[in-house]
Design an enzyme around this catalytic site. Structure first.
Site, PDB file in Angstrom:
ATOM      1  N   CYS A  78     -13.336 -33.050  85.588  1.00 47.11           N
ATOM      2  CA  CYS A  78     -13.314 -34.177  86.538  1.00 47.11           C
ATOM      3  C   CYS A  78     -12.065 -34.169  87.403  1.00 47.11           C
ATOM      4  O   CYS A  78     -12.099 -33.918  88.596  1.00 47.11           O
ATOM      5  CB  CYS A  78     -13.359 -35.500  85.772  1.00 47.11           C
ATOM      6  SG  CYS A  78     -14.668 -35.628  84.612  1.00 47.11           S
TER       7      CYS A  78
HETATM    8  N1  SAJ Z   1      -3.374 -35.518  81.942  1.00 45.16           N
HETATM    9  C1  SAJ Z   1      -2.014 -35.458  82.220  1.00 45.16           C
HETATM   10  N2  SAJ Z   1      -1.310 -36.615  82.315  1.00 45.16           N
HETATM   11  C2  SAJ Z   1      -1.916 -37.834  82.155  1.00 45.16           C
HETATM   12  C3  SAJ Z   1      -3.301 -37.872  81.879  1.00 45.16           C
HETATM   13  C4  SAJ Z   1      -4.014 -36.708  81.773  1.00 45.16           C
HETATM   14  O1  SAJ Z   1      -1.456 -34.379  82.367  1.00 45.16           O
HETATM   15  O2  SAJ Z   1      -1.227 -38.855  82.239  1.00 45.16           O
HETATM   16  C5  SAJ Z   1      -4.139 -34.276  81.879  1.00 45.16           C
HETATM   17  C6  SAJ Z   1      -4.834 -34.070  80.547  1.00 45.16           C
HETATM   18  O3  SAJ Z   1      -4.011 -33.379  79.641  1.00 45.16           O
HETATM   19  C7  SAJ Z   1      -6.042 -33.227  80.941  1.00 45.16           C
HETATM   20  C8  SAJ Z   1      -6.350 -33.703  82.348  1.00 45.16           C
HETATM   21  O4  SAJ Z   1      -5.162 -34.339  82.835  1.00 45.16           O
HETATM   22  O5  SAJ Z   1      -5.717 -31.862  80.978  1.00 45.16           O
HETATM   23  C9  SAJ Z   1      -7.503 -34.685  82.415  1.00 45.16           C
HETATM   24  O6  SAJ Z   1      -7.252 -35.637  81.437  1.00 45.16           O
HETATM   25  P1  SAJ Z   1      -8.117 -37.024  81.359  1.00 45.16           P
HETATM   26  O7  SAJ Z   1      -7.491 -37.853  80.306  1.00 45.16           O
HETATM   27  O8  SAJ Z   1      -8.265 -37.581  82.702  1.00 45.16           O
HETATM   28  O9  SAJ Z   1      -9.488 -36.553  80.745  1.00 45.16           O
HETATM   29  P2  SAJ Z   1     -10.878 -36.230  81.414  1.00 45.16           P
HETATM   30  O10 SAJ Z   1     -10.841 -35.017  82.246  1.00 45.16           O
HETATM   31  O11 SAJ Z   1     -11.838 -36.263  80.286  1.00 45.16           O
HETATM   32  O12 SAJ Z   1     -11.131 -37.455  82.384  1.00 45.16           O
HETATM   33  C10 SAJ Z   1     -12.059 -38.424  82.045  1.00 45.16           C
HETATM   34  C11 SAJ Z   1     -12.485 -38.984  83.370  1.00 45.16           C
HETATM   35  N3  SAJ Z   1     -13.730 -39.668  83.226  1.00 45.16           N
HETATM   36  C12 SAJ Z   1     -14.668 -39.490  84.189  1.00 45.16           C
HETATM   37  O13 SAJ Z   1     -14.523 -38.773  85.144  1.00 45.16           O
HETATM   38  C13 SAJ Z   1     -15.935 -40.219  83.998  1.00 45.16           C
HETATM   39  C14 SAJ Z   1     -11.436 -39.911  83.950  1.00 45.16           C
HETATM   40  O14 SAJ Z   1     -12.021 -40.702  84.994  1.00 45.16           O
HETATM   41  C15 SAJ Z   1     -10.878 -40.841  82.918  1.00 45.16           C
HETATM   42  O15 SAJ Z   1      -9.827 -41.597  83.516  1.00 45.16           O
HETATM   43  C16 SAJ Z   1     -10.314 -40.017  81.786  1.00 45.16           C
HETATM   44  O16 SAJ Z   1     -11.439 -39.346  81.185  1.00 45.16           O
HETATM   45  C17 SAJ Z   1      -9.596 -40.895  80.777  1.00 45.16           C
HETATM   46  O17 SAJ Z   1      -9.145 -41.990  81.153  1.00 45.16           O
HETATM   47  O18 SAJ Z   1      -9.423 -40.399  79.669  1.00 45.16           O
END
Ligand code: SAJ
Length: 445
Positions: free
Chosen positions: A281
């Site tokens: 995403c």
């Molecule tokens: N990450 C960082 N710093 C942060 C947060 C995340 O480096 O502060 C990195 C994570 O390690 C990862 C990537 O970004 O590699 C994405 O992390 P994520 O927590 O956003 O996880 P995702 O990819 O599963 O994102 C999903 C998304 N959901 C949808 O698209 C429906 C996102 O919108 C959500 O915000 C996210 O989950 C969530 O909140 O966990």
């Protein structure tokens, strides 16, 4: 097309009729979005057909085995064997609602790849019947429904969207591994080409969700809302990643600073620096808007800069490792480096756009002897256990904050001869590691 209050009000009245008539739903794509949705539709009394690739996965579903997540609710529902899964699209003609949940990736040059959506749409169009509702849940940029999906459906079916059949968009909001938010309770937004289409789509989602459903002004606003949700996250992560590079030079512990700023009860939302941004995403969705806006003559400099900063973090992390090795009179070349974690996110088995791939590639290009361990990817690991990895490594890089790593006994690092810990997820106890006489560097701390 403006949505009248009456249209939305009617949708709520239609809710009972839609569910009581025990409608049939075809869900195209049975991955982390489609399968939980299929299970939910079964629970809410719909007849559910699943259409996907991968005979092995489909056989498991038809045998009542959950091939994906370990979410108990989904596993229990799939065990009832009420999802009729097939690689064929002919279930579409037996359905009232068809929901497309296929991936929308980018290619190696970060160009949007609509191949899966186009192919699924064409196959649905072949079996489309008058009066049916087609909903796209895949994440797409504003314009894809009207400029790509609608023309294909009309051309293949010979029918007119908004008149002979209905088209709506309800962007998926699944957060893999989230213990609290799941397909049943996450609020959703819905946009459609016509008032009738919106009415039907709103009624459907209200019949399956225990969460609010917001009708959008048009299908484009629904497409745009998901893209900005994830671009918002990408930008905020890039902000703290840039701060990490700056504060590393200033000798400021950014992690502590963010925790401090987060004590402000309003107008601040903490994000955390890391080895990189992976997943299907966050690192992908902004490119869909960047490209579509470019075609319309607008250059998203800010979105592109955020992507550039986040894409630079794997190399930045290897740079930190290199500097610490040099301080000990060593180089990356010919040194045993252990990679802790391959997945892009903690406690899930998913390597899409994972930073680990870039970290490993750079280390190998520089001649390191790389050892890999991820408990969720035993086949891709080069060792059988965390213990074995530590034994083989002079330095380790934490790329994924899996529970096993976060909870490990830090003395194991010292006892197994590890000298340098680069904590790409800032998830280990810095002070404890330093007290063991080991070198610790995080990202921004
Ligand atoms: N990450 C960082 N710093 C942060 C947060 C995340 O480096 O502060 C990195 C994570 O390690 C990862 C990537 O970004 O590699 C994405 O992390 P994520 O927590 O956003 O996880 P995702 O990819 O599963 O994102 C999903 C998304 N959901 C949808 O698209 C429906 C996102 O919108 C959500 O915000 C996210 O989950 C969530 O909140 O966990």
């Amino acid at each position: 097309m403006k949505v009248t209050k009456k249209a939305i009000k009617n949708s709520i009245n239609n809710k009972k009729k839609l569910v009581n008539n025990n409608k049939a739903v075809s869900i195209v794509g049975l991955g982390y979005v489609g399968l939980p949705l299929a299970a939910l539709c079964v629970e809410k009394g719909y007849k559910v057909y699943g259409v996907a690739k991968g005979k092995k996965k489909l056989n498991m579903i038809n045998k009542g085995i959950n091939p994906l997540t370990d979410e108990e609710r989904i596993t229990n529902t799939i065990a009832k064997k009420k999802i009729i899964a097939s690689t064929k699209f002919d279930s579409v003609k037996k359905s009232d609602i068809i929901i497309i949940c296929v991936p929308t990736p980018v290619d190696e040059f970060y160009n949007p790849d609509l191949t899966p959506i186009k192919s699924a749409t064409k196959s649905v169009g072949n079996f489309l019947k008058r009066g049916q509702l087609v909903i796209v849940e895949s994440t797409i940029n504003p314009g894809v429904c009207e400029e790509v999906v609608k023309p294909i459906l009309e051309e293949v079916s010979g029918m007119e969207a908004g008149k002979d059949f209905y088209l709506a968009h309800c962007p998926e909001r699944i957060n893999p591994g989230d213990p609290k938010w799941n397909v049943t309770n996450i609020p959703r937004v819905v946009g459609a080409l016509s008032a009738k289409g919106l009415q039907l789509a709103m009624a459907f989602y209200k019949s399956i969700l225990d969460a609010p459903v917001r009708g959008m002004k048009s299908i484009k606003e629904a497409e745009a809302s998901k893209i900005i949700e994830n671009s918002f996250r990408d930008i905020n992560i890039a902000f703290v990643n840039e701060l990490a590079k700056s504060f590393d030079k200033l000798g400021i512990d950014l992690y502590d600073v963010i925790q401090g700023a987060a004590t402000k009860p309003f107008a601040f939302m903490p994000h955390w620096p890391s080895v990189g941004v992976g997943g299907h995403c966050i690192p992908v969705d902004p490119y869909y808007l960047i490209e579509r806006a470019r075609l319309a003559g607008f250059d998203h400099k800010f979105l592109k800069l955020a992507r550039e900063i986040n894409n630079s973090m794997p190399k930045y992390t290897v740079g930190i490792l290199t500097a610490e090795l040099n301080k000990l009179g060593k180089s990356v070349f010919n040194t045993d480096i252990g990679i802790l974690g391959l997945s892009y996110k903690a406690n899930v088995a998913d390597m899409r756009e994972t930073p680990s791939k870039k970290v490993i590639k750079i280390l190998k290009e520089r001649g390191a002897k790389v050892h890999l361990f991820d408990p969720y990817f035993k086949e891709q690991s080069t060792v059988k256990s965390l213990e074995e990895l530590l034994k083989k490594s002079f330095a380790v890089v934490v790329v994924t904050n899996h529970r096993e790593f976060v909870e490990m006994d830090l003395k194991k690092l010292k006892n197994n001869g590890v000298k340098i810990i680069i904590d790409g997820k800032n998830c280990l106890d810095k002070e404890k590691i330093k007290k063991l006489g080991l070198v610790y560097k995080g990202i921004g701390r």
